[in-house]
Design an enzyme around this catalytic site. Structure first.
Site, PDB file in Angstrom:
ATOM      1  CE  LYS A   1      -4.569   0.597   0.703  1.00  0.00           C
ATOM      2  NZ  LYS A   1      -5.576  -0.442   0.526  1.00  0.00           N
TER       3      LYS A   1
HETATM    4  N1  GLU Z   1      -7.445  -0.339  -2.777  1.00  0.00           N
HETATM    5  C1  GLU Z   1      -8.208  -1.544  -2.924  1.00  0.00           C
HETATM    6  C2  GLU Z   1      -8.155  -2.349  -1.640  1.00  0.00           C
HETATM    7  O1  GLU Z   1      -7.920  -1.827  -0.582  1.00  0.00           O
HETATM    8  C3  GLU Z   1      -7.820  -2.316  -4.163  1.00  0.00           C
HETATM    9  C4  GLU Z   1      -6.420  -2.826  -4.214  1.00  0.00           C
HETATM   10  C5  GLU Z   1      -6.056  -3.470  -5.546  1.00  0.00           C
HETATM   11  O2  GLU Z   1      -6.904  -3.671  -6.381  1.00  0.00           O
HETATM   12  O3  GLU Z   1      -4.860  -3.755  -5.683  1.00  0.00           O
HETATM   13  O4  GLU Z   1      -8.427  -3.511  -1.632  1.00  0.00           O
END
Ligand code: GLU
Length: 518
Positions: free
Chosen positions: A185
């Protein structure tokens, strides 16, 4: 769901410093203890593989900053300034206006000591654009199961601590979704509502310029998260692939792209759609349906809007919505299509807020939490459902569309009160699941239909959610749809812990079978 106090025994030691990360990892340790997780695997997973922190700089545009009523007085005689090109003025959600070059050119413009009056009547101060520096992050938590994967968040309140928690959560989520990815992230400490389109583009390009050495389509794959969307992904995609000899092979460098440039059908709504598949499965087990159920919703961004739209179309009634700016309520049910248009299509609604929606009344946030409903759907930020709120809420089920919306203390209260929970790492896994479908389509140069995507998504969500419910009850079984036998631990546990057990068992298998390089 059977839940007992003893399931919550492993709280952090009282002397240990509590952070978002330690709070988020409490469930990891609890589930790790329950399954007797190997010490070395625990050490591997307990901290991220890499924590990247860096800075991006950008030249901001000139701004018109509104003066307070008091500060306006000395300029009471200031004539209205002729605005040559209103399209050159970009209104921001914080009340400021960006001057995109052409707007105020001309000899008839009256500017007195950097102040001018716009046709709306307000007096503004001209503030020249400065260079600004932003802090950026990418935490790569684990890649035992595949390339690092996770979203990019643009938000004022982010920190390394937060991104560590969110990156770890992606590791658990990708394991639960059974997609061959790890967890990551990142993002930028910035409130996107305070910057103009071109400024955000510049920040994004510069961000990717710096990120490029850390990521790759088979190494670490970003996606949208809070404050970012397919437009930001498009810029990241271009910046990463620009000038590359085989750039089309690199399409999978980010997911969540627009379908016209290699995104997947169904990706935008995927997280909300996944939330609804879980809720549907929760009720169908009780031989009930979504039709006629009531729900309250926190957050009307991507996840909240899509969930509301789909639940509404299935006959559920939305009673109240809370967002960063306020809360609306309608006991007869908020008309979701009108609310969607009001928030996302009304150009006057700069804040993109539900506040002021004509089809509902305004209530306080405190009252929002006490609206009786079948389902509460937190789809905003983390840590919103505290113990105090958990004592007050009058719902049967919490479906966690957001990441980490419920604090560990609140979990204990919910268990005591017998309120059911669909934990985030399964509930909102639809997004990353369809990100995986997008990534495969990019690799294979394919394009799947929305029906195909949703069919696969429904099957994946319901299968993994059923395994989690079996683990929670301690009833191992094999059906046509799923096999929970390898994951059940022979006794009931709470649902959040059950989800974590599933994640850890799937991740641990990689270490157990592959061993460790020395
Ligand atoms: N931001 C989204 C989550 O927290 C999607 C992450 C992604 O598709 O890599 O799951």
């Amino acid at each position: 769901m059977p839940t007992t106090e003893e399931n919550f025994m492993r709280a952090p030691a009282p002397t240990a410093k509590r952070t978002l990360y330690t709070d988020a990892m409490e469930i990891f340790h609890r589930a790790g203890d329950l399954i007797g997780l190997d010490k070395r695997i625990r050490l591997e997973l307990e901290q991220p593989d890499y924590e990247h922190m860096f800075y991006v700089t950008v030249k901001l545009r000139d701004r018109l900053v509104p003066l307070s009523e008091e500060a306006t007085k000395p300029f009471s005689d200031l004539p209205v300034t002729k605005v040559r090109d209103p399209a050159g003025l970009e209104l921001l959600a914080d009340g400021k206006i960006i001057l995109n070059g052409r707007a105020l050119l001309g000899s008839d413009v009256v500017i007195r000591s950097g102040h001018l009056r716009l046709p709306s009547g307000g007096v503004y101060q001209l503030v020249p654009g400065e260079n600004e520096r932003f802090k950026a992050y990418r935490v790569q938590h684990n890649q035992a199961r595949g390339p690092y994967k996770g979203g990019i968040r643009y938000h004022r309140e982010v920190s390394l601590d937060l991104f560590k928690a969110l990156a770890a959560e992606m590791t658990w989520k990708t394991a639960i979704a059974e997609v061959p990815f790890g967890g990551a992230k990142g993002g930028i400490q910035l409130d996107p509502r305070q910057y103009g389109r071109e400024e955000l583009q510049a920040v994004t390009l510069r961000f990717m310029y710096k990120l490029k050495s850390l990521i790759g389509p088979n190494l670490d794959i970003p996606a949208p998260d809070v404050g970012t969307n397919s437009e930001i992904m498009a810029l990241m995609y271009r910046q990463f692939t620009d000038g590359e000899r085989e750039r089309h092979k690199m399409r999978g460098i980010v997911t969540g792209k627009d379908v016209r440039i290699g995104g997947s059908e169904g990706r935008t709504k995927a997280t909300g759609q996944g939330v609804v598949y879980c809720i549907e499965d929760y009720f169908s087990e009780k031989s009930e349906s979504i039709r006629g159920k009531t729900f309250t919703l926190q957050g009307f961004g991507n996840v909240g809007s899509a969930s509301a739209e789909i639940l509404g179309s299935m006959g559920a009634r939305l009673l109240a919505v809370n967002d960063a700016d306020g809360t609306i309520y309608n006991g007869d049910g908020v008309d979701v299509p009108s609310l969607l248009a009001y928030v996302h299509e009304n150009p006057k609604n700069l804040k993109r807020s539900v506040l002021g929606f004509p089809g509902a009344q305004t209530i306080s946030k405190k009252d929002f939490w006490e609206v009786p409903a079948d389902i509460l759907l937190p789809a905003a930020l983390g840590g919103e459902v505290t113990a105090e709120i958990a004592e007050k809420i009058k719902v049967k089920l919490i479906a966690e569309g957001a990441n980490g919306p419920t604090t560990p203390e609140a979990d204990r209260v919910l268990a005591k009160r017998g309120i059911d929970l669909i934990p985030d790492i399964i509930c909102n896994a639809g997004g990353v699941t369809v990100s995986y479908y997008e990534w495969i389509q990019n690799k294979r140069m394919e394009r799947w239909s929305e029906a195909e995507v949703n069919k696969k998504l429904e099957h994946a969500m319901k299968r993994n959610y059923r395994i989690i419910r079996d683990v929670a009850r301690g009833t191992a079984r094999k059906t046509e749809m799923h096999d929970s036998r390898p994951f059940c631990i022979g006794r009931p546990v709470d649902t959040r812990c059950a989800a974590m057990v599933l994640a850890l068992k799937r991740i641990a298998a990689h270490y157990q079978l592959e061993g460790f390089s020395q």
